[in-house]
Design a protein around this motif. Sequence first.
Motif, PDB file in Angstrom:
ATOM      1  N   LEU A 219      -1.742  17.420  33.716  1.00 29.18           N
ATOM      2  CA  LEU A 219      -0.584  16.734  34.310  1.00 29.18           C
ATOM      3  C   LEU A 219      -0.319  17.374  35.669  1.00 29.18           C
ATOM      4  O   LEU A 219      -0.281  18.595  35.794  1.00 29.18           O
ATOM      5  CB  LEU A 219       0.640  16.870  33.394  1.00 29.18           C
ATOM      6  N   ARG A 236       1.329  12.339  37.925  1.00 30.34           N
ATOM      7  CA  ARG A 236       0.255  11.581  37.297  1.00 30.34           C
ATOM      8  C   ARG A 236      -0.439  12.467  36.254  1.00 30.34           C
ATOM      9  O   ARG A 236      -0.452  13.687  36.379  1.00 30.34           O
ATOM     10  CB  ARG A 236      -0.793  11.122  38.323  1.00 30.34           C
ATOM     11  N   VAL A 237      -1.020  11.780  35.288  1.00 23.83           N
ATOM     12  CA  VAL A 237      -1.820  12.448  34.261  1.00 23.83           C
ATOM     13  C   VAL A 237      -3.282  12.179  34.584  1.00 23.83           C
ATOM     14  O   VAL A 237      -3.643  11.075  35.009  1.00 23.83           O
ATOM     15  CB  VAL A 237      -1.429  11.877  32.874  1.00 23.83           C
ATOM     16  N   GLU A 248      -2.897   9.006  23.725  1.00 28.92           N
ATOM     17  CA  GLU A 248      -3.120   7.712  24.376  1.00 28.92           C
ATOM     18  C   GLU A 248      -1.941   6.789  24.077  1.00 28.92           C
ATOM     19  O   GLU A 248      -1.447   6.074  24.961  1.00 28.92           O
ATOM     20  CB  GLU A 248      -4.435   7.096  23.896  1.00 28.92           C
ATOM     21  N   TYR A 251       0.977   7.838  26.180  1.00 33.69           N
ATOM     22  CA  TYR A 251       0.827   7.382  27.567  1.00 33.69           C
ATOM     23  C   TYR A 251       1.284   5.925  27.695  1.00 33.69           C
ATOM     24  O   TYR A 251       2.035   5.575  28.616  1.00 33.69           O
ATOM     25  CB  TYR A 251      -0.634   7.525  28.047  1.00 33.69           C
ATOM     26  N   VAL A 337       3.305  13.750  28.611  1.00 35.05           N
ATOM     27  CA  VAL A 337       2.987  12.718  29.598  1.00 35.05           C
ATOM     28  C   VAL A 337       4.253  12.421  30.390  1.00 35.05           C
ATOM     29  O   VAL A 337       5.317  12.217  29.800  1.00 35.05           O
ATOM     30  CB  VAL A 337       2.506  11.414  28.910  1.00 35.05           C
ATOM     31  N   ILE A 339       5.192  10.022  34.004  1.00 31.31           N
ATOM     32  CA  ILE A 339       4.692   9.184  35.100  1.00 31.31           C
ATOM     33  C   ILE A 339       5.849   9.038  36.067  1.00 31.31           C
ATOM     34  O   ILE A 339       6.953   8.634  35.671  1.00 31.31           O
ATOM     35  CB  ILE A 339       4.221   7.798  34.594  1.00 31.31           C
ATOM     36  N   LYS A 358      -1.898   3.866  37.969  1.00 37.28           N
ATOM     37  CA  LYS A 358      -1.365   4.555  36.777  1.00 37.28           C
ATOM     38  C   LYS A 358      -1.732   3.860  35.466  1.00 37.28           C
ATOM     39  O   LYS A 358      -1.159   4.195  34.425  1.00 37.28           O
ATOM     40  CB  LYS A 358       0.150   4.711  36.907  1.00 37.28           C
ATOM     41  N   TRP A 360      -3.881   3.297  32.132  1.00 33.60           N
ATOM     42  CA  TRP A 360      -4.555   4.308  31.305  1.00 33.60           C
ATOM     43  C   TRP A 360      -5.981   4.528  31.808  1.00 33.60           C
ATOM     44  O   TRP A 360      -6.451   5.662  31.929  1.00 33.60           O
ATOM     45  CB  TRP A 360      -4.524   3.864  29.837  1.00 33.60           C
ATOM     46  N   CYS A 363      -6.523   6.858  34.760  1.00 33.88           N
ATOM     47  CA  CYS A 363      -6.285   8.307  34.575  1.00 33.88           C
ATOM     48  C   CYS A 363      -7.602   9.060  34.395  1.00 33.88           C
ATOM     49  O   CYS A 363      -7.654  10.279  34.540  1.00 33.88           O
ATOM     50  CB  CYS A 363      -5.432   8.563  33.325  1.00 33.88           C
TER      51      CYS A 363
END
Length: 368
Positions: A219, A236-237, A248, A251, A337, A339, A358, A360, A363
């Motif tokens: 992160l 951001r991740v 997941e 996220y 997570v 954002i 952004k 998934w 990432c």
Amino acid sequence: MAQDRIATRRKKLISQLKAQHLDALLVTSVTNVRYLTGFTGDSSWLLIGPKLCVLISDGRYRTQIEEECPGLEAVIRAVDEKMSARAAAELASAKATRVGFEQDVLTIGLYDTISTASKTLELVPTQGAVEQLRQVKDSEEIAEIRIAIGLAERAFAAHRATLRPDLTEREIAHGLEHTIRGLGGVGAAFPPIVAVGDRAALPHYRAGALRVGQSGLLLVDWGAVSAGGYHSDLTRVIVTSKLSPKLEQVYGVVLKAQLAAIAEMGPGVSSRKVDSAARSVIESAGFGKYFSHGLGHGIGLEIHEAPRMSPQGETTLQPGMVITVEPGIYLPGVGGVRIEDDVLITRDGAEVLTSVPKSWESCRVDFV
Ligand code: GLY
Ligand code: MN
Ligand code: MN
């Protein structure tokens, strides 16, 4: 900086002071002094009111004030003269007796020295007068924030593209700041948060010695300060190998919450309602207790400024406000997570100023 913009700010403040029957406001916040004068130094106070406007400083800043604040009355106190004594003398000569001070800034020690320097002053606590003006940015401030965002985004892209498993959190944080400076920024908006694996569950983690390759999760929360002193703030991740289905899922929930909040934003909307739009998505997914902070905050000359978007937020959004939207879910011992994007309130809605992808899928990063 254009003096007419600054004069407009001072006029707005003076109308407020008149409404509160204050002869003057003693401005001691470095940021507020900057906002009202254009002076970028410190250790200086501004006395402002319907009948006076004077910046009190010391000899170190004589030339800088002449250059940065053309037309502003400035008093350079003598080396053996106390700031409080000089301020009391200036207020006395302007016949200002009912004088506001910034209650969240002035220390009790300085309050005492001013009171001692003048027995005739009535010192009145005020809260957030200048901060309230600073919430709404003018076009040049918005342009500065766009520059700060551009700096941060270019730095992130450069480091994302050259990610290696042996890099430590601290090396990445240093690299981001170095790149921002190299691109012409003043520096990082705050020490970048670079968190590997379960450290991402600490919202204000300090980058340490962990290596990026030790986990599939990274992160990064970072920002830049533009040459004009304005801040950006993003999170951001980065995913470098397969993560657990749980992360997941998390996220997806955070992204959904962030998009729901942004969709809610616009002039006339309460900041609490925007917070609630994100919070209810996270609560419905069963992660409510893991979203442990407010949704966002204003950015400008400071990294955290008004307005706040939280369950206690009492601000009605207005065009010109620039606010972060940063929901997060933090699972202790597992990972986290967040954002974060920067959003401008416009006359008819909201514009997301930040543009780092952004989804998934976006990432995912392969090491070089
Ligand atoms: N970087 C701290 C924050 O996002 O507010
Ligand atoms: Mn941030
Ligand atoms: Mn933030």
